[in-house]
Write an enzyme that holds these catalytic residues in place. Structure first.
Site, mmCIF file in Angstrom:
data_model
loop_
_atom_site.group_PDB
_atom_site.id
_atom_site.type_symbol
_atom_site.label_atom_id
_atom_site.label_comp_id
_atom_site.label_asym_id
_atom_site.label_seq_id
_atom_site.Cartn_x
_atom_site.Cartn_y
_atom_site.Cartn_z
ATOM 1 C CG ASP A 1 -2.073 0.978 1.088
ATOM 2 O OD1 ASP A 1 -3.228 0.529 0.962
ATOM 3 O OD2 ASP A 1 -1.816 2.204 1.111
ATOM 4 C CB ILE A 2 0.790 4.293 -2.126
ATOM 5 C CG1 ILE A 2 1.885 5.205 -2.672
ATOM 6 C CG2 ILE A 2 -0.474 5.067 -1.810
ATOM 7 C CD1 ILE A 2 1.564 5.772 -4.062
ATOM 8 C CG ASN B 1 -12.541 -0.656 3.641
ATOM 9 O OD1 ASN B 1 -12.955 -1.067 4.720
ATOM 10 N ND2 ASN B 1 -11.387 -0.028 3.507
ATOM 11 N N GLY C 1 -16.060 3.154 3.544
ATOM 12 C CA GLY C 1 -14.785 3.852 3.345
ATOM 13 C C GLY C 1 -13.978 3.374 2.161
ATOM 14 C CD GLN C 2 -14.660 -0.430 -2.745
ATOM 15 O OE1 GLN C 2 -15.844 -0.700 -2.502
ATOM 16 N NE2 GLN C 2 -13.973 -1.029 -3.690
ATOM 17 C CG HIS D 1 -8.532 -3.019 -2.463
ATOM 18 N ND1 HIS D 1 -9.442 -2.274 -3.186
ATOM 19 C CD2 HIS D 1 -8.364 -2.371 -1.276
ATOM 20 C CE1 HIS D 1 -9.798 -1.215 -2.467
ATOM 21 N NE2 HIS D 1 -9.157 -1.253 -1.315
HETATM 22 P P1 5GP Z 1 -9.864 1.384 0.257
HETATM 23 O O1 5GP Z 1 -10.208 2.534 1.171
HETATM 24 O O2 5GP Z 1 -10.433 1.573 -1.122
HETATM 25 O O3 5GP Z 1 -10.206 0.059 0.874
HETATM 26 O O4 5GP Z 1 -8.283 1.401 0.178
HETATM 27 C C1 5GP Z 1 -7.564 1.841 -0.927
HETATM 28 C C2 5GP Z 1 -6.091 1.731 -0.576
HETATM 29 O O5 5GP Z 1 -5.348 1.896 -1.771
HETATM 30 C C3 5GP Z 1 -5.623 2.799 0.415
HETATM 31 O O6 5GP Z 1 -5.058 2.165 1.561
HETATM 32 C C4 5GP Z 1 -4.575 3.595 -0.381
HETATM 33 O O7 5GP Z 1 -3.475 4.002 0.400
HETATM 34 C C5 5GP Z 1 -4.178 2.616 -1.483
HETATM 35 N N1 5GP Z 1 -3.778 3.237 -2.726
HETATM 36 C C6 5GP Z 1 -4.452 4.214 -3.406
HETATM 37 N N2 5GP Z 1 -3.796 4.533 -4.542
HETATM 38 C C7 5GP Z 1 -2.696 3.740 -4.577
HETATM 39 C C8 5GP Z 1 -1.620 3.612 -5.523
HETATM 40 O O8 5GP Z 1 -1.550 4.280 -6.555
HETATM 41 N N3 5GP Z 1 -0.657 2.691 -5.236
HETATM 42 C C9 5GP Z 1 -0.690 1.919 -4.096
HETATM 43 N N4 5GP Z 1 0.304 1.066 -3.925
HETATM 44 N N5 5GP Z 1 -1.697 2.021 -3.199
HETATM 45 C C10 5GP Z 1 -2.681 2.925 -3.440
#
Ligand code: 5GP
Ligand code: ZN
Length: 116
Positions: free
Chosen positions: A30-31, A87, A93-94, A100
């Site tokens: 995760d970034i 999520n 909070g997605q 993923h």
């Molecule tokens: P969500 O809230 O949708 O479950 O989580 C999305 C996750 O994707 C977040 O933890 C966010 O930090 C990660 N993320 C978003 N954009 C990128 C990206 O471009 N690269 C990586 N490696 N992670 C990302």
């Protein structure tokens, strides 16, 4: 999906720190990590969330979970344990609408603040 950031990562158009890849699944760091170890596992096929899966996805979903378990093991998380978070939808909070699993682990003690 043309504008999906995770599809772009699958295609190599956006860089990522990969930890596992096969023909169906990709795992990468995760970034913006929310735990000492925070890895995302995705199906390469674009599915928005668990809200959108159906009977045709049974095999892919089983494989998805088995590979996530293997990735967690490869990351050295089996001894102390780890969480899997998914999520689904705005209300949960997605932020990225490509299905993923978050693998979260690597805490020194108990994962305080993460109890549900
Ligand atoms: P969500 O809230 O949708 O479950 O989580 C999305 C996750 O994707 C977040 O933890 C966010 O930090 C990660 N993320 C978003 N954009 C990128 C990206 O471009 N690269 C990586 N490696 N992670 C990302
Ligand atoms: Zn996508």
């Amino acid at each position: 999906m043309n504008d999906c950031i995770f599809c772009k990562i699958v295609k190599g158009e956006v860089p990522s720190k990969k930890v596992f890849e096969d023909e169906l699944i990709l795992a990468f760091h995760d970034i913006n990590p929310k735990a000492p170890v925070h890895v995302l596992v995705i199906p390469k096929k674009h599915i928005s969330s668990l809200i959108d899966i159906n009977n045709n996805d049974k095999e892919l979903m089983g494989n998805f979970l088995v590979k996530a378990s293997a990735v967690a093991g490869k990351l050295g998380l089996n001894d102390k344990g780890y969480k899997i978070v998914v999520n689904n939808g705005n209300g949960a909070g997605q932020l990225v609408f490509h299905l993923h699993m978050h693998i979260l682990g690597g805490w020194e003690g108990a994962a305080s603040g993460w109890q549900i």
